[in-house]
Scaffold this motif. Structure first.
Motif, PDB file in Angstrom:
ATOM      1  N   VAL A  10       0.862  -1.175   0.000  1.00 11.16           N
ATOM      2  CA  VAL A  10       0.000   0.000   0.000  1.00 11.16           C
ATOM      3  C   VAL A  10       0.900   1.228   0.000  1.00 11.16           C
ATOM      4  O   VAL A  10       1.679   1.424   0.925  1.00 11.16           O
ATOM      5  N   ILE A  11       0.803   2.025  -1.054  1.00 11.75           N
ATOM      6  CA  ILE A  11       1.545   3.277  -1.137  1.00 11.75           C
ATOM      7  C   ILE A  11       0.555   4.372  -0.799  1.00 11.75           C
ATOM      8  O   ILE A  11      -0.399   4.611  -1.539  1.00 11.75           O
ATOM      9  N   ALA A  12       0.761   5.023   0.339  1.00 15.25           N
ATOM     10  CA  ALA A  12      -0.223   5.975   0.868  1.00 15.25           C
ATOM     11  C   ALA A  12       0.340   7.394   0.912  1.00 15.25           C
ATOM     12  O   ALA A  12       1.442   7.617   1.405  1.00 15.25           O
ATOM     13  N   CYS A  13      -0.456   8.328   0.399  1.00 15.32           N
ATOM     14  CA  CYS A  13      -0.125   9.745   0.471  1.00 15.32           C
ATOM     15  C   CYS A  13      -0.171  10.170   1.941  1.00 15.32           C
ATOM     16  O   CYS A  13      -1.075   9.785   2.683  1.00 15.32           O
ATOM     17  N   ASN A  14       0.774  10.978   2.357  1.00 19.48           N
ATOM     18  CA  ASN A  14       0.863  11.406   3.752  1.00 19.48           C
ATOM     19  C   ASN A  14      -0.393  12.137   4.214  1.00 19.48           C
ATOM     20  O   ASN A  14      -0.811  12.002   5.352  1.00 19.48           O
ATOM     21  N   TYR A  15      -1.015  12.908   3.341  1.00 17.13           N
ATOM     22  CA  TYR A  15      -2.127  13.749   3.744  1.00 17.13           C
ATOM     23  C   TYR A  15      -3.492  13.107   3.525  1.00 17.13           C
ATOM     24  O   TYR A  15      -4.475  13.576   4.074  1.00 17.13           O
ATOM     25  N   CYS A  16      -3.583  12.086   2.726  1.00 14.11           N
ATOM     26  CA  CYS A  16      -4.893  11.486   2.417  1.00 14.11           C
ATOM     27  C   CYS A  16      -4.964  10.029   2.895  1.00 14.11           C
ATOM     28  O   CYS A  16      -5.572   9.739   3.903  1.00 14.11           O
ATOM     29  N   GLY A  17      -4.350   9.147   2.142  1.00 14.53           N
ATOM     30  CA  GLY A  17      -4.437   7.716   2.435  1.00 14.53           C
ATOM     31  C   GLY A  17      -3.819   7.314   3.758  1.00 14.53           C
ATOM     32  O   GLY A  17      -4.360   6.496   4.495  1.00 14.53           O
ATOM     33  N   TYR A  18      -2.667   7.902   4.076  1.00 12.81           N
ATOM     34  CA  TYR A  18      -2.011   7.530   5.322  1.00 12.81           C
ATOM     35  C   TYR A  18      -2.790   8.032   6.531  1.00 12.81           C
ATOM     36  O   TYR A  18      -2.798   7.389   7.580  1.00 12.81           O
ATOM     37  N   ARG A  39       4.538   5.220   3.423  1.00 11.10           N
ATOM     38  CA  ARG A  39       4.038   6.588   3.308  1.00 11.10           C
ATOM     39  C   ARG A  39       4.942   7.368   2.361  1.00 11.10           C
ATOM     40  O   ARG A  39       6.164   7.315   2.458  1.00 11.10           O
ATOM     41  N   VAL A  40       4.317   8.106   1.449  1.00 11.70           N
ATOM     42  CA  VAL A  40       5.044   8.999   0.560  1.00 11.70           C
ATOM     43  C   VAL A  40       4.580  10.425   0.853  1.00 11.70           C
ATOM     44  O   VAL A  40       3.464  10.642   1.319  1.00 11.70           O
ATOM     45  N   PRO A  41       5.427  11.419   0.622  1.00 16.43           N
ATOM     46  CA  PRO A  41       5.058  12.797   0.946  1.00 16.43           C
ATOM     47  C   PRO A  41       3.815  13.285   0.203  1.00 16.43           C
ATOM     48  O   PRO A  41       3.027  14.040   0.745  1.00 16.43           O
ATOM     49  N   CYS A  42       3.646  12.877  -1.045  1.00 21.56           N
ATOM     50  CA  CYS A  42       2.522  13.338  -1.847  1.00 21.56           C
ATOM     51  C   CYS A  42       2.192  12.268  -2.876  1.00 21.56           C
ATOM     52  O   CYS A  42       3.091  11.610  -3.405  1.00 21.56           O
ATOM     53  N   GLY A  43       0.900  12.078  -3.149  1.00 16.01           N
ATOM     54  CA  GLY A  43       0.487  11.086  -4.134  1.00 16.01           C
ATOM     55  C   GLY A  43       1.014  11.379  -5.527  1.00 16.01           C
ATOM     56  O   GLY A  43       1.205  10.474  -6.340  1.00 16.01           O
ATOM     57  N   GLY A  44       1.289  12.647  -5.817  1.00 18.53           N
ATOM     58  CA  GLY A  44       1.836  13.018  -7.110  1.00 18.53           C
ATOM     59  C   GLY A  44       3.268  12.562  -7.310  1.00 18.53           C
ATOM     60  O   GLY A  44       3.781  12.578  -8.417  1.00 18.53           O
ATOM     61  N   ARG A  45       3.927  12.144  -6.252  1.00 17.36           N
ATOM     62  CA  ARG A  45       5.319  11.689  -6.342  1.00 17.36           C
ATOM     63  C   ARG A  45       5.442  10.212  -6.659  1.00 17.36           C
ATOM     64  O   ARG A  45       6.540   9.698  -6.799  1.00 17.36           O
ATOM     65  N   ILE A  46       4.327   9.520  -6.758  1.00 17.04           N
ATOM     66  CA  ILE A  46       4.365   8.093  -7.068  1.00 17.04           C
ATOM     67  C   ILE A  46       4.626   7.930  -8.557  1.00 17.04           C
ATOM     68  O   ILE A  46       3.907   8.478  -9.382  1.00 17.04           O
ATOM     69  N   VAL A  62      -0.573  -3.944  -5.711  1.00 14.35           N
ATOM     70  CA  VAL A  62      -0.199  -2.621  -5.216  1.00 14.35           C
ATOM     71  C   VAL A  62      -1.489  -1.807  -5.103  1.00 14.35           C
ATOM     72  O   VAL A  62      -2.273  -1.747  -6.044  1.00 14.35           O
ATOM     73  N   LEU A  63      -1.673  -1.187  -3.947  1.00 15.05           N
ATOM     74  CA  LEU A  63      -2.824  -0.310  -3.723  1.00 15.05           C
ATOM     75  C   LEU A  63      -2.297   1.112  -3.557  1.00 15.05           C
ATOM     76  O   LEU A  63      -1.428   1.355  -2.724  1.00 15.05           O
ATOM     77  N   LEU A  64      -2.823   2.028  -4.366  1.00 14.96           N
ATOM     78  CA  LEU A  64      -2.445   3.430  -4.249  1.00 14.96           C
ATOM     79  C   LEU A  64      -3.522   4.135  -3.450  1.00 14.96           C
ATOM     80  O   LEU A  64      -4.661   4.239  -3.896  1.00 14.96           O
ATOM     81  N   ALA A  65      -3.182   4.621  -2.289  1.00 19.21           N
ATOM     82  CA  ALA A  65      -4.117   5.349  -1.437  1.00 19.21           C
ATOM     83  C   ALA A  65      -3.742   6.813  -1.503  1.00 19.21           C
ATOM     84  O   ALA A  65      -2.963   7.311  -0.696  1.00 19.21           O
ATOM     85  N   ILE A  66      -4.302   7.502  -2.485  1.00 18.33           N
ATOM     86  CA  ILE A  66      -3.947   8.918  -2.704  1.00 18.33           C
ATOM     87  C   ILE A  66      -5.179   9.779  -2.653  1.00 18.33           C
ATOM     88  O   ILE A  66      -6.280   9.325  -2.763  1.00 18.33           O
TER      89      ILE A  66
END
Length: 66
Positions: A10-18, A39-46, A62-66
């Motif tokens: 699970v790749i999660a945006c810090n502000y939304c999915g995470y 956790r990634v800083p922003c979903g746009g960085r994936i 792979v689940l994108l939680a953005i």
């Protein structure tokens, strides 16, 4: 250490999915042990390379939680 199948990354945006995953942890809601959350800083960085690398590393999904 062996993980149960299927292995999900699970790749999660810090502000939304995470934030949702963090809230679930605060409420003591459990998620399956075969899901690994990063956790990634922003979903746009994936990038597509990150997703391909997850599959190359043996993940089944792979689940994108953005």
């Amino acid at each position: 250490m062996s993980f149960p199948r299927p292995r999900i990354l699970v790749i999660a945006c810090n502000y939304c999915g995470y934030a949702g995953a963090d809230l679930a942890g605060t409420m003591r809601i459990q998620y399956p042990p075969n899901a690994l959350i990063i956790r990634v800083p922003c979903g746009g960085r994936i990038s597509p390379v990150m997703i391909l690398e997850a599959f190359r590393s043996g993940y089944d999904g792979v689940l994108l939680a953005i």
